[in-house]
Design a protein around this motif. Structure first.
Motif, PDB file in Angstrom:
ATOM      1  N   GLY A 191     -32.115  57.252 -37.213  1.00 49.70           N
ATOM      2  CA  GLY A 191     -32.182  57.351 -35.761  1.00 49.70           C
ATOM      3  C   GLY A 191     -31.941  56.045 -35.041  1.00 49.70           C
ATOM      4  N   CYS A 192     -31.139  55.184 -35.619  1.00 47.02           N
ATOM      5  CA  CYS A 192     -30.915  53.873 -35.016  1.00 47.02           C
ATOM      6  C   CYS A 192     -29.573  53.848 -34.289  1.00 47.02           C
ATOM      7  CB  CYS A 192     -30.974  52.777 -36.075  1.00 47.02           C
ATOM      8  SG  CYS A 192     -29.844  52.984 -37.451  1.00 47.02           S
ATOM      9  N   SER A 193     -29.330  52.769 -33.598  1.00 45.59           N
ATOM     10  CA  SER A 193     -28.065  52.612 -32.880  1.00 45.59           C
ATOM     11  C   SER A 193     -26.914  52.439 -33.861  1.00 45.59           C
ATOM     12  CB  SER A 193     -28.138  51.397 -31.963  1.00 45.59           C
ATOM     13  OG  SER A 193     -28.227  50.208 -32.729  1.00 45.59           O
ATOM     14  N   ASP A 194     -25.718  52.690 -33.368  1.00 46.43           N
ATOM     15  CA  ASP A 194     -24.537  52.466 -34.209  1.00 46.43           C
ATOM     16  C   ASP A 194     -24.463  51.020 -34.670  1.00 46.43           C
ATOM     17  OD1 ASP A 194     -23.787  55.099 -33.918  1.00 46.43           O
ATOM     18  OD2 ASP A 194     -22.317  54.710 -32.335  1.00 46.43           O
ATOM     19  N   GLU A 195     -24.856  50.100 -33.788  1.00 41.67           N
ATOM     20  CA  GLU A 195     -24.802  48.676 -34.144  1.00 41.67           C
ATOM     21  C   GLU A 195     -25.724  48.372 -35.323  1.00 41.67           C
ATOM     22  OE1 GLU A 195     -25.509  44.266 -32.094  1.00 41.67           O
ATOM     23  OE2 GLU A 195     -25.883  46.111 -30.962  1.00 41.67           O
ATOM     24  N   GLU A 196     -26.956  48.896 -35.263  1.00 44.50           N
ATOM     25  CA  GLU A 196     -27.892  48.636 -36.362  1.00 44.50           C
ATOM     26  C   GLU A 196     -27.441  49.342 -37.635  1.00 44.50           C
ATOM     27  OE1 GLU A 196     -32.599  49.078 -37.643  1.00 44.50           O
ATOM     28  OE2 GLU A 196     -31.957  49.669 -35.624  1.00 44.50           O
ATOM     29  N   TRP A 197     -26.977  50.573 -37.513  1.00 42.77           N
ATOM     30  CA  TRP A 197     -26.509  51.305 -38.688  1.00 42.77           C
ATOM     31  C   TRP A 197     -25.352  50.571 -39.359  1.00 42.77           C
ATOM     32  CZ3 TRP A 197     -28.371  54.545 -41.971  1.00 42.77           C
ATOM     33  CH2 TRP A 197     -27.547  55.319 -42.775  1.00 42.77           C
ATOM     34  N   ASN A 198     -24.445  50.062 -38.554  1.00 39.78           N
ATOM     35  CA  ASN A 198     -23.304  49.330 -39.108  1.00 39.78           C
ATOM     36  C   ASN A 198     -23.737  48.024 -39.769  1.00 39.78           C
ATOM     37  OD1 ASN A 198     -21.526  51.298 -38.234  1.00 39.78           O
ATOM     38  ND2 ASN A 198     -21.083  50.263 -36.298  1.00 39.78           N
ATOM     39  N   ALA A 199     -24.883  47.485 -39.358  1.00 41.99           N
ATOM     40  CA  ALA A 199     -25.379  46.240 -39.943  1.00 41.99           C
ATOM     41  C   ALA A 199     -25.994  46.452 -41.323  1.00 41.99           C
ATOM     42  CB  ALA A 199     -26.401  45.591 -39.013  1.00 41.99           C
ATOM     43  N   ILE A 200     -26.372  47.689 -41.642  1.00 46.84           N
ATOM     44  CA  ILE A 200     -27.028  47.947 -42.933  1.00 46.84           C
ATOM     45  C   ILE A 200     -26.206  48.871 -43.832  1.00 46.84           C
ATOM     46  CG2 ILE A 200     -29.335  47.543 -42.007  1.00 46.84           C
ATOM     47  CD1 ILE A 200     -29.737  50.571 -41.839  1.00 46.84           C
ATOM     48  N   THR A 201     -25.007  49.218 -43.410  1.00 50.58           N
ATOM     49  CA  THR A 201     -24.162  50.112 -44.211  1.00 50.58           C
ATOM     50  C   THR A 201     -22.707  49.656 -44.161  1.00 50.58           C
ATOM     51  OG1 THR A 201     -23.644  51.600 -42.357  1.00 50.58           O
ATOM     52  CG2 THR A 201     -25.612  52.118 -43.666  1.00 50.58           C
ATOM     53  N   ARG A 202     -21.910  50.281 -45.023  1.00 49.19           N
ATOM     54  CA  ARG A 202     -20.460  50.209 -44.884  1.00 49.19           C
ATOM     55  C   ARG A 202     -19.905  51.599 -45.179  1.00 49.19           C
ATOM     56  NH1 ARG A 202     -21.009  47.352 -49.976  1.00 49.19           N
ATOM     57  NH2 ARG A 202     -19.930  48.463 -51.661  1.00 49.19           N
ATOM     58  N   PRO A 203     -18.795  51.982 -44.533  1.00 49.96           N
ATOM     59  CA  PRO A 203     -18.269  53.340 -44.688  1.00 49.96           C
ATOM     60  C   PRO A 203     -17.864  53.627 -46.131  1.00 49.96           C
ATOM     61  CG  PRO A 203     -17.277  52.246 -42.789  1.00 49.96           C
ATOM     62  CD  PRO A 203     -18.014  51.192 -43.552  1.00 49.96           C
ATOM     63  N   ALA A 204     -18.086  54.910 -46.549  1.00 49.01           N
ATOM     64  CA  ALA A 204     -17.695  55.336 -47.896  1.00 49.01           C
ATOM     65  C   ALA A 204     -16.987  56.681 -47.859  1.00 49.01           C
ATOM     66  CB  ALA A 204     -18.922  55.432 -48.792  1.00 49.01           C
ATOM     67  N   GLY A 205     -16.502  57.087 -46.681  1.00 43.85           N
ATOM     68  CA  GLY A 205     -15.832  58.376 -46.525  1.00 43.85           C
ATOM     69  C   GLY A 205     -16.368  59.083 -45.297  1.00 43.85           C
ATOM     70  N   ILE A 206     -15.946  60.306 -45.105  1.00 41.16           N
ATOM     71  CA  ILE A 206     -16.393  61.087 -43.956  1.00 41.16           C
ATOM     72  C   ILE A 206     -17.876  61.405 -44.108  1.00 41.16           C
ATOM     73  CG2 ILE A 206     -16.108  63.234 -42.660  1.00 41.16           C
ATOM     74  CD1 ILE A 206     -13.187  63.256 -43.561  1.00 41.16           C
ATOM     75  N   ASP A 207     -18.677  60.953 -43.148  1.00 40.34           N
ATOM     76  CA  ASP A 207     -20.127  61.151 -43.173  1.00 40.34           C
ATOM     77  C   ASP A 207     -20.764  60.649 -44.481  1.00 40.34           C
ATOM     78  OD1 ASP A 207     -20.251  62.178 -40.625  1.00 40.34           O
ATOM     79  OD2 ASP A 207     -20.147  64.272 -41.275  1.00 40.34           O
ATOM     80  N   ARG A 208     -20.209  59.579 -45.010  1.00 43.53           N
ATOM     81  CA  ARG A 208     -20.780  58.937 -46.209  1.00 43.53           C
ATOM     82  C   ARG A 208     -20.801  57.434 -45.980  1.00 43.53           C
ATOM     83  NH1 ARG A 208     -23.013  62.720 -49.441  1.00 43.53           N
ATOM     84  NH2 ARG A 208     -22.945  61.194 -51.142  1.00 43.53           N
ATOM     85  N   TRP A 209     -21.894  56.804 -46.451  1.00 44.77           N
ATOM     86  CA  TRP A 209     -22.055  55.364 -46.273  1.00 44.77           C
ATOM     87  C   TRP A 209     -22.705  54.755 -47.504  1.00 44.77           C
ATOM     88  CZ3 TRP A 209     -23.297  59.081 -42.718  1.00 44.77           C
ATOM     89  CH2 TRP A 209     -22.617  59.062 -41.505  1.00 44.77           C
ATOM     90  N   GLN A 210     -22.418  53.483 -47.741  1.00 40.96           N
ATOM     91  CA  GLN A 210     -23.145  52.695 -48.732  1.00 40.96           C
ATOM     92  C   GLN A 210     -24.266  51.986 -47.989  1.00 40.96           C
ATOM     93  OE1 GLN A 210     -20.938  54.245 -51.438  1.00 40.96           O
ATOM     94  NE2 GLN A 210     -22.190  52.540 -52.185  1.00 40.96           N
ATOM     95  N   LEU A 211     -25.511  52.322 -48.334  1.00 44.80           N
ATOM     96  CA  LEU A 211     -26.676  51.838 -47.593  1.00 44.80           C
ATOM     97  C   LEU A 211     -27.316  50.642 -48.296  1.00 44.80           C
ATOM     98  CD1 LEU A 211     -28.903  52.058 -45.413  1.00 44.80           C
ATOM     99  CD2 LEU A 211     -29.964  53.843 -46.836  1.00 44.80           C
ATOM    100  N   ASN A 212     -27.561  49.597 -47.530  1.00 46.74           N
ATOM    101  CA  ASN A 212     -28.242  48.399 -48.024  1.00 46.74           C
ATOM    102  C   ASN A 212     -29.721  48.504 -47.645  1.00 46.74           C
ATOM    103  OD1 ASN A 212     -29.250  45.840 -48.583  1.00 46.74           O
ATOM    104  ND2 ASN A 212     -27.352  44.808 -47.990  1.00 46.74           N
ATOM    105  N   LEU A 213     -30.515  49.074 -48.520  1.00 50.27           N
ATOM    106  CA  LEU A 213     -31.935  49.283 -48.237  1.00 50.27           C
ATOM    107  C   LEU A 213     -32.692  47.970 -48.087  1.00 50.27           C
ATOM    108  CD1 LEU A 213     -33.291  52.256 -50.409  1.00 50.27           C
ATOM    109  CD2 LEU A 213     -33.275  52.062 -47.916  1.00 50.27           C
ATOM    110  N   LYS A 214     -32.328  46.984 -48.883  1.00 52.44           N
ATOM    111  CA  LYS A 214     -33.028  45.707 -48.792  1.00 52.44           C
ATOM    112  C   LYS A 214     -32.792  45.062 -47.429  1.00 52.44           C
ATOM    113  CE  LYS A 214     -31.367  44.292 -52.834  1.00 52.44           C
ATOM    114  NZ  LYS A 214     -31.102  43.458 -54.034  1.00 52.44           N
TER     115      LYS A 214
END
Length: 267
Positions: A191-214
């Motif tokens: 539920g975060c902003s696009d800016e924050e989401w983009n700061a902790i992920t990178r795209p991996a396809g349609i509605d898929r992301w690589q998430l940096n939990l740390k």
């Protein structure tokens, strides 16, 4: 962070927390225990299908290595939530907490080793050397999204009078963004902003992301007022390091647990 050995325990230690000289702490590896494959060998997870006697033996090895007894090694039944157990007085029996459903422990009691078990999720250790209080938090994607870091810091402040500027934090080995792909329901849960989401992920396809939990948890700790210089993050991806760590995703669910642990020294 440095790989160290104490007794038979190989572990990754935070120099940030070590320098405070009021606790012992670290993140265990999978080495030098008694469990057999696929839990070989230092499996510390009570919620696995490993032989209970082997897990108990491993927990005893850890406790003895750091000068305490296994009945003073306290973990809880982690359920991917944000409830936190607080222990602010001596207790003659910590065993009844082992099946308590929660995902964090806070205590100001010296000689009590608290820990969280992980095999991909993020273990977080907090230390306030001024108020002499410690915390161990378990942050999977659900706990991260629901704000267990925020709740942990606020508990330290509200119950023990901690100031965020005094708190030292270490984020231990966990699955890295290289090996952790998530989908739209996870994105929605944050539920975060696009800016924050983009700061902790990178795209991996349609509605898929690589998430940096740390990184997600590091940002939440800093947002609570902990100086960036007082947050240390382990660089290891557990999925990429089978020689050192268990990984639930890599090992198909049948694997052991390492422990993020911390204990206040006696005065």
């Amino acid at each position: 962070m440095q790989l160290k050995k104490k007794g038979k325990i190989h572990y990754l230690a935070s120099d940030l927390l070590d320098d405070a000289k009021v606790s012992v702490q670290g993140f265990t590896t999978r080495h030098e225990g008694v469990s057999r494959a696929p839990y070989n060998s230092l499996n510390l997870g009570l919620n696995t299908l490993d032989a209970p006697s082997s897990v108990e033996g491993n927990r005893s090895l850890l406790a003895r290595a750091f000068g305490t007894q296994v009945n003073r090694l306290l973990t809880v039944n982690q359920v991917h939530g944000t409830d936190i157990l607080v222990i602010d007085a001596p207790n003659p029996d910590y065993g009844h907490f082992l099946r308590l459903d929660c995902d964090g422990i806070i205590t100001n009691q010296p000689g009590v080793m608290i820990g969280v078990g992980v095999a991909d999720c993020v273990p977080i250790l907090l230390l306030d050397p001024v108020q002499r209080v410690i915390a161990a938090l378990h942050a999977g994607w659900k706990g991260t999204a629901q704000g267990i870091c925020t709740k942990g810091i606020q508990s330290l402040m509200n119950i023990f009078g901690s100031q965020p500027s005094d708190i030292l934090a270490t984020i231990g080995p966990a699955i890295g963004s290289c090996c952790y792909e998530v989908d739209a329901p996870v994105r929605d849960a944050f539920g975060c902003s696009d800016e924050e989401w983009n700061a902790i992920t990178r795209p991996a396809g349609i509605d898929r992301w690589q998430l940096n939990l740390k990184e997600a948890n590091r940002r939440r700790l800093v947002a609570q007022g902990i100086p960036e210089s007082q947050v240390q993050v382990a660089g290891h991806c557990v999925s990429c390091s089978p020689e050192l760590f268990f990984s639930y995703r890599r090992d198909g669910g049948e694997t052991g647990r390492q422990l993020g642990f911390i204990m206040l020294a006696e005065m």
